[in-house]
Design a protein around this motif. Structure first.
Motif, PDB file in Angstrom:
ATOM      1  N   LEU A 208       0.855  -1.192   0.000  1.00 40.88           N
ATOM      2  CA  LEU A 208       0.000   0.000   0.000  1.00 40.88           C
ATOM      3  C   LEU A 208       0.886   1.235   0.000  1.00 40.88           C
ATOM      4  CD1 LEU A 208      -2.617  -1.094   2.710  1.00 40.88           C
ATOM      5  CD2 LEU A 208      -2.597  -1.628   0.272  1.00 40.88           C
ATOM      6  N   VAL A 209       0.586   2.157  -0.908  1.00 40.44           N
ATOM      7  CA  VAL A 209       1.394   3.372  -1.077  1.00 40.44           C
ATOM      8  C   VAL A 209       0.469   4.574  -0.900  1.00 40.44           C
ATOM      9  CG1 VAL A 209       2.905   4.654  -2.649  1.00 40.44           C
ATOM     10  CG2 VAL A 209       2.887   2.150  -2.692  1.00 40.44           C
ATOM     11  N   PRO A 210       0.881   5.586  -0.127  1.00 39.31           N
ATOM     12  CA  PRO A 210       0.033   6.781   0.035  1.00 39.31           C
ATOM     13  C   PRO A 210      -0.238   7.469  -1.303  1.00 39.31           C
ATOM     14  CG  PRO A 210       1.808   6.752   1.653  1.00 39.31           C
ATOM     15  CD  PRO A 210       2.108   5.660   0.687  1.00 39.31           C
ATOM     16  N   GLY A 216      -8.533   8.250  -5.135  1.00 39.16           N
ATOM     17  CA  GLY A 216      -9.354   7.052  -5.011  1.00 39.16           C
ATOM     18  C   GLY A 216      -8.485   5.847  -4.691  1.00 39.16           C
ATOM     19  N   ILE A 217      -9.105   4.696  -4.675  1.00 40.53           N
ATOM     20  CA  ILE A 217      -8.381   3.460  -4.369  1.00 40.53           C
ATOM     21  C   ILE A 217      -7.998   2.801  -5.696  1.00 40.53           C
ATOM     22  CG2 ILE A 217      -8.489   1.221  -3.221  1.00 40.53           C
ATOM     23  CD1 ILE A 217     -10.573   2.400  -1.333  1.00 40.53           C
ATOM     24  N   VAL A 218      -6.716   2.834  -6.007  1.00 40.43           N
ATOM     25  CA  VAL A 218      -6.208   2.225  -7.241  1.00 40.43           C
ATOM     26  C   VAL A 218      -5.753   0.811  -6.879  1.00 40.43           C
ATOM     27  CG1 VAL A 218      -4.614   2.449  -9.167  1.00 40.43           C
ATOM     28  CG2 VAL A 218      -5.469   4.499  -8.004  1.00 40.43           C
ATOM     29  N   ALA A 219      -6.661  -0.143  -7.045  1.00 41.09           N
ATOM     30  CA  ALA A 219      -6.363  -1.501  -6.598  1.00 41.09           C
ATOM     31  C   ALA A 219      -7.248  -2.482  -7.333  1.00 41.09           C
ATOM     32  CB  ALA A 219      -6.571  -1.639  -5.087  1.00 41.09           C
ATOM     33  N   PRO A 223      -8.524  -6.226  -2.839  1.00 42.93           N
ATOM     34  CA  PRO A 223      -8.086  -5.282  -1.796  1.00 42.93           C
ATOM     35  C   PRO A 223      -8.884  -3.983  -1.780  1.00 42.93           C
ATOM     36  CG  PRO A 223      -6.513  -5.322  -3.595  1.00 42.93           C
ATOM     37  CD  PRO A 223      -7.502  -6.396  -3.874  1.00 42.93           C
ATOM     38  N   LYS A 224      -9.538  -3.657  -2.901  1.00 42.48           N
ATOM     39  CA  LYS A 224     -10.324  -2.415  -2.932  1.00 42.48           C
ATOM     40  C   LYS A 224     -11.483  -2.482  -1.939  1.00 42.48           C
ATOM     41  CE  LYS A 224     -12.197   0.845  -6.303  1.00 42.48           C
ATOM     42  NZ  LYS A 224     -12.404   1.105  -7.744  1.00 42.48           N
ATOM     43  N   LYS A 225     -12.122  -3.654  -1.840  1.00 41.91           N
ATOM     44  CA  LYS A 225     -13.243  -3.798  -0.910  1.00 41.91           C
ATOM     45  C   LYS A 225     -12.791  -3.662   0.531  1.00 41.91           C
ATOM     46  CE  LYS A 225     -15.890  -6.862  -3.967  1.00 41.91           C
ATOM     47  NZ  LYS A 225     -16.387  -8.249  -4.164  1.00 41.91           N
ATOM     48  N   ILE A 226     -11.680  -4.307   0.859  1.00 49.29           N
ATOM     49  CA  ILE A 226     -11.246  -4.285   2.256  1.00 49.29           C
ATOM     50  C   ILE A 226     -10.684  -2.921   2.641  1.00 49.29           C
ATOM     51  CG2 ILE A 226      -8.894  -5.159   1.883  1.00 49.29           C
ATOM     52  CD1 ILE A 226      -9.407  -6.988   4.331  1.00 49.29           C
ATOM     53  N   CYS A 235      -5.465   5.595  -2.166  1.00 45.74           N
ATOM     54  CA  CYS A 235      -4.350   4.675  -1.955  1.00 45.74           C
ATOM     55  C   CYS A 235      -3.929   4.067  -3.283  1.00 45.74           C
ATOM     56  CB  CYS A 235      -4.749   3.580  -0.966  1.00 45.74           C
ATOM     57  SG  CYS A 235      -3.421   2.468  -0.531  1.00 45.74           S
ATOM     58  N   TYR A 236      -2.594   3.937  -3.462  1.00 45.06           N
ATOM     59  CA  TYR A 236      -2.041   3.152  -4.559  1.00 45.06           C
ATOM     60  C   TYR A 236      -1.690   1.769  -4.012  1.00 45.06           C
ATOM     61  CZ  TYR A 236      -1.359   7.525  -7.175  1.00 45.06           C
ATOM     62  OH  TYR A 236      -1.551   8.717  -7.829  1.00 45.06           O
ATOM     63  N   THR A 237      -1.777   0.753  -4.843  1.00 50.24           N
ATOM     64  CA  THR A 237      -1.424  -0.599  -4.405  1.00 50.24           C
ATOM     65  C   THR A 237      -0.621  -1.302  -5.493  1.00 50.24           C
ATOM     66  OG1 THR A 237      -3.424  -1.627  -5.317  1.00 50.24           O
ATOM     67  CG2 THR A 237      -3.553  -0.824  -3.051  1.00 50.24           C
TER      68      THR A 237
END
Length: 296
Positions: A208-210, A216-219, A223-226, A235-237
């Motif tokens: 996980l990267v700030p 938004g959640i880039v995943a 992992p996007k759901k959790i 968050c970047y992932t």
């Protein structure tokens, strides 16, 4: 005349019919058949009959239906549960501060009533036995309030509904706090992870990267759901390994979220003035509760 218990066939003269079971033997056979019907539960017996004995097998009456757990009042069996029910512990953060183990899921229900659950996956698992294959169902359930608390539960059971119910309970027992931070200036509420964190389960590595506000959640969907249930909005992932193994993928993301509080930053350098442990602070109350229990 025909023998007792027999009726002549329609359209055939009664004189042309031979009755081999006539005389006293017929009465004995009738008595035996009556006893057989009595113990088997026939229409005229005292057994089950046609589904009418013992209150039937349906949901109503005195059947074997399962009781509704929601109607039963919670009776705590641990010291932490008694303190929570009596209102001595005000928030779940006080439980986390002293690392008190949570053994009753009702404790989480008291502190976090707005938890939402998400079934991540249900997969059948098999065990080879001498009689063949025994199939059960494994459920992965994530739970969170989208405000800094998230949990993950895994349960295997013979039925899907039982597996989901058990996974929800285990997810509540494993609820952890989520540390959130900023990317750049500290304006507004925390919105992303405070630092780069990594979680690993099996061959899957989830990082996980700030990210800046509004990203938004880039995943991936898993992992996007959790992350959404944890309350992280940006968050970047990155992920490596066999991410098609969803169980390891979701566990790796959960471990990464849990590692946010294991990262030491300058704002945590200040000395913490610890208060007494709740078990020490409310010792007298716990003793009174145990004495009252022994009286009853």
């Amino acid at each position: 005349m025909p023998a007792f218990g027999h009726s002549p066939v329609v359209g055939v003269s009664s004189q042309s019919i031979e009755y081999p079971l006539s005389g006293p033997c017929t009465h004995w056979l009738l008595a035996l058949s009556f006893l057989f019907q009595l113990f088997r539960g026939g229409r005229g017996g005292f057994g089950r009959g046609r589904g009418r004995g013992r209150g039937g097998r349906g949901r109503g009456g005195r059947g074997r239906g399962r009781r509704d757990d929601g109607e039963q009042a919670w009776v705590p069996v641990t010291k932490l549960g008694r303190l929570v029910k009596d209102g001595k512990i005000k928030s779940i953060e006080q439980v986390y501060l002293f690392s008190l183990p949570i053994k009753e899921y009702q404790i989480v229900d008291v502190f976090l009533p707005k938890l939402k659950d998400e079934v991540m996956k249900i997969t059948p698992v098999q065990k080879q036995t001498r009689a063949g294959q025994r199939t059960r169902f494994k459920a992965f359930v994530a739970i969170g309030d989208s405000d800094g608390h998230v949990g993950l539960g895994v349960k295997c059971a013979k039925e899907v509904a039982t597996a989901i119910r058990g996974a929800i309970i285990l997810a509540k027992l494993s609820v952890i706090p989520v540390r959130r931070g900023y990317w750049g200036s500290r304006l507004g509420a925390p919105h992303t992870v405070p630092a780069k964190v990594t979680g690993k389960c099996g061959s899957v590595v989830c990082r996980l990267v700030p990210a800046p506000r509004g990203t938004g959640i880039v995943a991936a969907p898993t992992p996007k759901k959790i992350l959404a249930l944890a309350g992280i909005t940006d968050c970047y992932t990155t992920a490596r390994g066999s991410t098609k193994t969803l169980g390891n993928f979701v566990k790796a993301a959960f471990i990464a979220i849990g590692n946010t509080y294991s990262f030491l930053t300058p704002d945590l350098w200040a000395e913490t003035a610890f208060s007494q442990d709740p078990y020490q602070e409310f010792t007298d109350h716990l003793v009174k509760a145990s004495e009252k229990k022994l009286k009853y």
